[in-house]
Design a protein around this motif. Sequence first.
Motif, PDB file in Angstrom:
ATOM      1  N   PHE A   1      -5.237  -8.942   2.387  1.00 60.40           N
ATOM      2  CA  PHE A   1      -5.192  -8.443   1.138  1.00 60.40           C
ATOM      3  C   PHE A   1      -6.318  -7.892   0.429  1.00 60.40           C
ATOM      4  N   ASP A   2      -7.578  -8.152   1.034  1.00 58.53           N
ATOM      5  CA  ASP A   2      -8.765  -8.154   0.260  1.00 58.53           C
ATOM      6  C   ASP A   2      -8.995  -6.492  -0.242  1.00 58.53           C
ATOM      7  N   SER A   3      -8.439  -5.793   0.294  1.00 58.82           N
ATOM      8  CA  SER A   3      -8.825  -4.132   0.069  1.00 58.82           C
ATOM      9  C   SER A   3      -7.844  -3.733  -0.755  1.00 58.82           C
ATOM     10  N   LEU A   4      -6.756  -4.434  -1.110  1.00 59.89           N
ATOM     11  CA  LEU A   4      -5.510  -3.839  -2.197  1.00 59.89           C
ATOM     12  C   LEU A   4      -6.092  -3.617  -3.392  1.00 59.89           C
ATOM     13  N   PRO A   5      -6.939  -4.362  -4.041  1.00 59.34           N
ATOM     14  CA  PRO A   5      -7.391  -4.223  -5.143  1.00 59.34           C
ATOM     15  C   PRO A   5      -7.992  -2.884  -5.560  1.00 59.34           C
ATOM     16  N   ASP A   6      -8.851  -2.742  -4.630  1.00 54.92           N
ATOM     17  CA  ASP A   6      -9.622  -1.492  -4.743  1.00 54.92           C
ATOM     18  C   ASP A   6      -8.514  -0.146  -4.368  1.00 54.92           C
ATOM     19  N   HIS A   7      -7.712  -0.060  -3.590  1.00 54.96           N
ATOM     20  CA  HIS A   7      -6.711   0.776  -3.207  1.00 54.96           C
ATOM     21  C   HIS A   7      -5.854   1.023  -4.573  1.00 54.96           C
ATOM     22  N   PHE A   8      -5.444  -0.178  -5.184  1.00 54.10           N
ATOM     23  CA  PHE A   8      -4.472   0.000  -6.377  1.00 54.10           C
ATOM     24  C   PHE A   8      -5.214   0.928  -7.328  1.00 54.10           C
ATOM     25  N   ARG A   9      -6.618   0.458  -7.564  1.00 58.47           N
ATOM     26  CA  ARG A   9      -7.364   1.261  -8.802  1.00 58.47           C
ATOM     27  C   ARG A   9      -7.622   2.950  -8.200  1.00 58.47           C
ATOM     28  N   SER A  10      -7.945   3.013  -7.021  1.00 60.02           N
ATOM     29  CA  SER A  10      -8.395   4.443  -6.338  1.00 60.02           C
ATOM     30  C   SER A  10      -7.132   5.193  -6.446  1.00 60.02           C
ATOM     31  N   ARG A  11      -5.975   4.889  -6.192  1.00 61.74           N
ATOM     32  CA  ARG A  11      -4.623   5.714  -6.547  1.00 61.74           C
ATOM     33  C   ARG A  11      -4.367   5.695  -7.816  1.00 61.74           C
ATOM     34  N   PHE A  12      -4.180   4.578  -8.516  1.00 58.69           N
ATOM     35  CA  PHE A  12      -3.630   4.655 -10.023  1.00 58.69           C
ATOM     36  C   PHE A  12      -4.406   5.317 -10.957  1.00 58.69           C
TER      37      PHE A  12
ATOM     38  N   ARG B   1       0.865  -1.009   0.242  1.00 57.15           N
ATOM     39  CA  ARG B   1       0.098   0.039  -0.145  1.00 57.15           C
ATOM     40  C   ARG B   1       0.758   1.329  -0.109  1.00 57.15           C
ATOM     41  N   ARG B   2       1.835   1.127   0.593  1.00 56.96           N
ATOM     42  CA  ARG B   2       2.777   2.408   0.774  1.00 56.96           C
ATOM     43  C   ARG B   2       3.374   2.670  -0.582  1.00 56.96           C
ATOM     44  N   GLU B   3       3.747   1.481  -1.193  1.00 56.03           N
ATOM     45  CA  GLU B   3       4.467   1.771  -2.527  1.00 56.03           C
ATOM     46  C   GLU B   3       3.376   2.255  -3.400  1.00 56.03           C
ATOM     47  N   VAL B   4       2.340   1.644  -3.498  1.00 60.78           N
ATOM     48  CA  VAL B   4       1.069   2.111  -4.593  1.00 60.78           C
ATOM     49  C   VAL B   4       1.025   3.886  -3.934  1.00 60.78           C
ATOM     50  N   ASP B   5       0.914   4.096  -3.102  1.00 62.73           N
ATOM     51  CA  ASP B   5       0.997   5.521  -2.848  1.00 62.73           C
ATOM     52  C   ASP B   5       1.837   6.307  -3.367  1.00 62.73           C
ATOM     53  N   ALA B   6       3.151   5.985  -2.999  1.00 59.20           N
ATOM     54  CA  ALA B   6       4.415   6.659  -3.402  1.00 59.20           C
ATOM     55  C   ALA B   6       4.343   6.728  -4.844  1.00 59.20           C
ATOM     56  N   CYS B   7       4.050   5.651  -5.524  1.00 60.37           N
ATOM     57  CA  CYS B   7       3.983   5.583  -7.107  1.00 60.37           C
ATOM     58  C   CYS B   7       3.121   6.500  -7.725  1.00 60.37           C
ATOM     59  N   ALA B   8       1.922   6.578  -7.010  1.00 63.03           N
ATOM     60  CA  ALA B   8       0.769   7.455  -7.604  1.00 63.03           C
ATOM     61  C   ALA B   8       1.178   8.828  -7.341  1.00 63.03           C
ATOM     62  N   ALA B   9       1.629   9.265  -6.018  1.00 66.56           N
ATOM     63  CA  ALA B   9       2.025  10.558  -5.805  1.00 66.56           C
ATOM     64  C   ALA B   9       3.174  11.104  -6.889  1.00 66.56           C
ATOM     65  N   ASP B  10       3.994  10.253  -7.269  1.00 64.98           N
ATOM     66  CA  ASP B  10       5.000  10.934  -8.370  1.00 64.98           C
ATOM     67  C   ASP B  10       4.295  11.323  -9.583  1.00 64.98           C
ATOM     68  N   ALA B  11       3.071  10.987  -9.782  1.00 61.57           N
ATOM     69  CA  ALA B  11       2.220  11.698 -11.095  1.00 61.57           C
ATOM     70  C   ALA B  11       2.039  12.998 -10.909  1.00 61.57           C
ATOM     71  N   ALA B  12       1.842  13.359  -9.500  1.00 65.47           N
ATOM     72  CA  ALA B  12       1.476  14.989  -9.759  1.00 65.47           C
ATOM     73  C   ALA B  12       2.853  15.317  -9.689  1.00 65.47           C
ATOM     74  N   THR B  13       3.878  15.058  -9.175  1.00 66.55           N
ATOM     75  CA  THR B  13       5.136  15.470  -8.924  1.00 66.55           C
ATOM     76  C   THR B  13       5.859  15.704 -10.412  1.00 66.55           C
ATOM     77  N   LEU B  14       5.819  14.731 -11.076  1.00 68.61           N
ATOM     78  CA  LEU B  14       6.219  14.814 -12.755  1.00 68.61           C
ATOM     79  C   LEU B  14       5.487  15.817 -13.311  1.00 68.61           C
ATOM     80  N   ALA B  15       4.062  15.929 -13.350  1.00 69.98           N
ATOM     81  CA  ALA B  15       3.186  16.769 -13.889  1.00 69.98           C
ATOM     82  C   ALA B  15       3.761  18.512 -13.719  1.00 69.98           C
ATOM     83  N   ALA B  16       4.196  18.630 -12.451  1.00 70.95           N
ATOM     84  CA  ALA B  16       4.317  19.794 -11.893  1.00 70.95           C
ATOM     85  C   ALA B  16       5.738  20.316 -12.509  1.00 70.95           C
ATOM     86  N   SER B  17       6.554  19.406 -13.097  1.00 69.91           N
ATOM     87  CA  SER B  17       7.933  19.641 -13.346  1.00 69.91           C
ATOM     88  C   SER B  17       8.557  19.366 -14.940  1.00 69.91           C
TER      89      SER B  17
END
Length: 212
Positions: A124-135, A73-89
């Motif tokens: 792990f049940d909640s992870l697929p939804d977390h994956f989609r909701s972030r990516f 979950r932490r890695e998903v969040d970090a990867c998703a957050a990089d989208a905004a960082t890259l878009a800004a730069s």
Amino acid sequence: MSGDETAETGSSRRLRADAQRSEDALLEAAKALFAEAGVDAPAREIAARAGVGVGTLYRRFPKRADLVAAVFRREVDACAADAATLAASHPPAEALALWLQRYTGFLTTKKGLAAALHSGDPAFDSLPDHFRSRFEPALTALLDKAAAAGAIRGDVAAYDLLRAIGNLATAGGEDGAAHTRRMLGLLIDGLRYGAAGTAHRAPQSCRPSAPG
């Protein structure tokens, strides 16, 4: 507020901060060891690398599945957050390409975690939804900006692209990673086909599960 109450509040904050630092250290250590030795890396090694006692590890993550899920979950969040960082730069098309490379790297280095996620453990049940909701929102924003700039075609759904890259990332063998990178390059080139004159992106497609 009395002096005793103020002191108690300050103490509680320090305890929470200490607990957060310990958790962050454990997750970073587990991430590194999972990459090196797989998700069955010994708990004592994870705790030692994090600089905490093994009891701290078990108090925070009673089951191995809890730790694996938290790392993912932490890695998903970090990867998703990089989208905004890259878009800004970066310009829109470049930001999109860079993030797709980042996402592909995330997938190819998480194959051991992906196997664990399909073990049937309820942790792990909640992870697929977390994956989609972030990516999906992260990629949708990048696609929208690149399409508005006229750099890519406007009829690509984020889910479809995530799923396509997920399929590419399953390539095995010694040249699996290199093959995935080459195919990603072709996929990115394909996004540019028909870009001229595209004014609007098509609605997102709906699917029931995470890419994989």
